[in-house]
Scaffold this motif. Sequence first.
Motif, mmCIF file in Angstrom:
data_model
loop_
_atom_site.group_PDB
_atom_site.id
_atom_site.type_symbol
_atom_site.label_atom_id
_atom_site.label_comp_id
_atom_site.label_asym_id
_atom_site.label_seq_id
_atom_site.Cartn_x
_atom_site.Cartn_y
_atom_site.Cartn_z
ATOM 1 N N GLY A 349 0.778 -1.227 0.000
ATOM 2 C CA GLY A 349 0.000 0.000 0.000
ATOM 3 C C GLY A 349 0.806 1.272 0.000
ATOM 4 O O GLY A 349 0.233 2.376 0.082
ATOM 5 N N SER A 350 2.136 1.189 -0.105
ATOM 6 C CA SER A 350 2.961 2.403 -0.142
ATOM 7 C C SER A 350 2.660 3.215 -1.394
ATOM 8 O O SER A 350 2.458 2.646 -2.481
ATOM 9 C CB SER A 350 4.445 2.045 -0.131
ATOM 10 O OG SER A 350 4.808 1.471 1.091
ATOM 11 N N PRO A 351 2.617 4.540 -1.295
ATOM 12 C CA PRO A 351 2.385 5.363 -2.484
ATOM 13 C C PRO A 351 3.418 5.136 -3.578
ATOM 14 O O PRO A 351 3.120 5.238 -4.768
ATOM 15 C CB PRO A 351 2.456 6.792 -1.937
ATOM 16 C CG PRO A 351 2.153 6.663 -0.485
ATOM 17 C CD PRO A 351 2.724 5.345 -0.069
ATOM 18 N N ALA A 352 4.661 4.852 -3.177
ATOM 19 C CA ALA A 352 5.726 4.542 -4.130
ATOM 20 C C ALA A 352 6.427 3.270 -3.667
ATOM 21 O O ALA A 352 6.526 3.009 -2.464
ATOM 22 C CB ALA A 352 6.726 5.696 -4.218
ATOM 23 N N ALA A 353 6.886 2.482 -4.618
ATOM 24 C CA ALA A 353 7.513 1.207 -4.294
ATOM 25 C C ALA A 353 9.023 1.361 -4.134
ATOM 26 O O ALA A 353 9.643 2.234 -4.746
ATOM 27 C CB ALA A 353 7.210 0.182 -5.389
#
Length: 375
Positions: A349-353
């Motif tokens: 669920g992180s905005p960026a990986a």
Amino acid sequence: MRNVFVLNVGSSSIKYQLLDVEDGTVHGEGVVERIGLKGSGVADHARALEVVLEELPDVPIDAVGHRIVHGGTRFVQATVIDDAVEREIEALADLAPLHNPPGLAGIRAARAVLTDVPHVAVFDTAFHATISPAARDYAIDAEVAARTRIRRFGFHGTSIGYVSRIAAQLLGRERDPELRLVVLHLGNGASAAAVLGGRSLDTSMGMTPLEGLVMGTRSGDIDPAIPLYLAREHGYTFAELDELLNKKSGLLGLAGRSDMRELVNAANAGNERATHALDVYVHRLRHYIGAYAAELGGIDAVVFTAGVGENSSYVRRRAIAGLEFLGLSIDSERNNASSREPRYTSPDGSPAAVLVIPTNEELEIARETREAASR
């Protein structure tokens, strides 16, 4: 066309791999070293190639892919080799005097023996041919720059191209022209790249591999007046400056050692030089992540690759720490896990990986060789 023979030729070595480009199966691989050196028994690259071919399994070779470091402005993609291409690679020797001449020797040796298959040159610089003019050009006299071919070229292109493609697959965004990646190729040599939709937008290495990140023995970015000062005030010769900046700087210069595992262990044991060297190393990484986030207009993923990038959970953790404002964070359990597979180290669920993708330059060279030979 399936089986590609990949050659990576140095001044006294040939590293090789014969692989199936369809499924990645490696039929044979190895290295011949000390070519032309006293007592080696291998007089030159032609003889070394004979040794290699004798050791390969009985698998048909459909094409030969040659890693060539510098393509200048002429070669912006993998190119089928003929006599004219050989001459042009030779003419680029002044831009990569340590790398292009042995690469050319490998081409000539292989073309003389493997006469019935296409030979393809795959250039480290080619992936970065798409960088923007603003990123490409240095602010020096334009006529001097044009006459002397001074500009940013960038390197590690086959590695960065490969992991960018695998990252897009892992993220489920293979054909997304807006996918924003910051790729960190961290080995003894190290570079960062801003990649938009699979195309290089900017990269940290410049006209040579000396610019950019702190590396094992290379300084990376420094004030350009420093070599002038050392020459003028302290009598350094050009050769001594070359030796200092390329072989006695970076982590080695800061801490007296360049192996990342040794440095981390020393820092954990309280060694102040090691701690300081790691601080400088990580500071430069974070500097480039932030700069490329600005150029890309945000980040969808940061990708770590190559020896340090793939194996140092310490470097990944410190490089990403505090970058939550960019959508970046690290999951400790995932980051500390050991795997040779492409993987997430960021939380669900992180905005960026944050990704770790083992590089495979030989497979990328083989893939580009097949594409070029099929055009």
